[in-house]
Design a protein around this motif. Sequence first.
Motif, mmCIF file in Angstrom:
data_model
loop_
_atom_site.group_PDB
_atom_site.id
_atom_site.type_symbol
_atom_site.label_atom_id
_atom_site.label_comp_id
_atom_site.label_asym_id
_atom_site.label_seq_id
_atom_site.Cartn_x
_atom_site.Cartn_y
_atom_site.Cartn_z
ATOM 1 N N THR A 15 27.017 47.755 46.594
ATOM 2 C CA THR A 15 27.714 48.227 45.401
ATOM 3 C C THR A 15 29.020 47.484 45.202
ATOM 4 N N LEU A 16 29.279 47.101 43.955
ATOM 5 C CA LEU A 16 30.587 46.566 43.597
ATOM 6 C C LEU A 16 31.549 47.756 43.604
ATOM 7 N N ASP A 17 32.700 47.615 44.184
ATOM 8 C CA ASP A 17 33.617 48.703 44.505
ATOM 9 C C ASP A 17 34.020 49.550 43.292
ATOM 10 N N ASN A 18 33.562 50.810 43.269
ATOM 11 C CA ASN A 18 33.890 51.715 42.165
ATOM 12 C C ASN A 18 35.385 51.975 42.035
ATOM 13 N N ALA A 19 36.126 51.927 43.139
ATOM 14 C CA ALA A 19 37.574 52.167 43.097
ATOM 15 C C ALA A 19 38.306 51.076 42.323
ATOM 16 N N GLU A 20 37.695 49.920 42.189
ATOM 17 C CA GLU A 20 38.322 48.778 41.518
ATOM 18 C C GLU A 20 37.853 48.591 40.074
ATOM 19 N N ARG A 21 37.028 49.505 39.572
ATOM 20 C CA ARG A 21 36.447 49.340 38.239
ATOM 21 C C ARG A 21 37.467 49.503 37.133
ATOM 22 N N GLU A 66 32.138 42.353 33.988
ATOM 23 C CA GLU A 66 32.408 43.780 33.806
ATOM 24 C C GLU A 66 33.161 43.936 32.490
ATOM 25 N N ASN A 67 32.655 44.812 31.632
ATOM 26 C CA ASN A 67 33.271 45.042 30.333
ATOM 27 C C ASN A 67 33.815 46.461 30.284
ATOM 28 N N LYS A 113 36.864 49.383 28.590
ATOM 29 C CA LYS A 113 37.275 49.888 27.283
ATOM 30 C C LYS A 113 38.232 48.926 26.579
ATOM 31 N N SER A 114 39.177 48.355 27.336
ATOM 32 C CA SER A 114 40.173 47.494 26.681
ATOM 33 C C SER A 114 40.257 46.087 27.274
ATOM 34 N N SER A 115 39.451 45.794 28.289
ATOM 35 C CA SER A 115 39.475 44.443 28.866
ATOM 36 C C SER A 115 38.164 44.153 29.586
ATOM 37 N N SER A 116 38.018 42.895 29.958
ATOM 38 C CA SER A 116 36.826 42.442 30.680
ATOM 39 C C SER A 116 37.260 41.546 31.822
ATOM 40 N N VAL A 162 31.155 48.977 32.048
ATOM 41 C CA VAL A 162 29.773 48.726 32.450
ATOM 42 C C VAL A 162 29.692 47.281 32.907
ATOM 43 N N PHE A 163 28.806 47.047 33.852
ATOM 44 C CA PHE A 163 28.574 45.676 34.297
ATOM 45 C C PHE A 163 27.558 45.041 33.366
ATOM 46 N N ALA A 164 27.617 43.718 33.262
ATOM 47 C CA ALA A 164 26.771 43.007 32.306
ATOM 48 C C ALA A 164 26.179 41.758 32.962
#
Length: 169
Positions: free
Chosen positions: A119-125, A147-148, A150-153, A130-132
Amino acid sequence: RPLLGVLFAVVLTGCIDPEDLNGGTGGTALYVIDASAGAVLVWDDLGALESAATAPDPSRRLTGSLLANNRTLAWGGMCFDPSRNRLFLVSETGTVVRIEGVSRKNGELTSSQDIASFTLDNAERLSESVFAQAAVDPQDGTLYVAENGKSSSRIWVVANAGSQSTGAT
């Protein structure tokens, strides 16, 4: 080629083994995720698939609990590493399934030598992300995942994606 359009519309996403192209598609494998079944379908000869009047059955079908538990694939979340014969599947939530020696596999995958999930670290999301798109560098095996939020990618860089064991973050 209308057959391929229908096939892609039904199963959503797939990728080919780019090393086999050599100017044609004969002998090139097509990997397609069947999210409803939690399986990867493989046609071992894209050239034969393109010329078929009706959709032939896949040459191989890869299944297993790690695939069944990772059905929400990110848009563009499948990529093939031709140098290491690995297939990566990335979910919208950041779960990555890696299949080793994919060109020689068929049936249920249960061995940690054949399939792993990390898993890519949820704490760093990012917020509401969402991942793309996923891609792998065939030179060094580095996995890149968009990773996209709400306000950045941003792009995640996983230098050791081929050595992550099941359950790793």
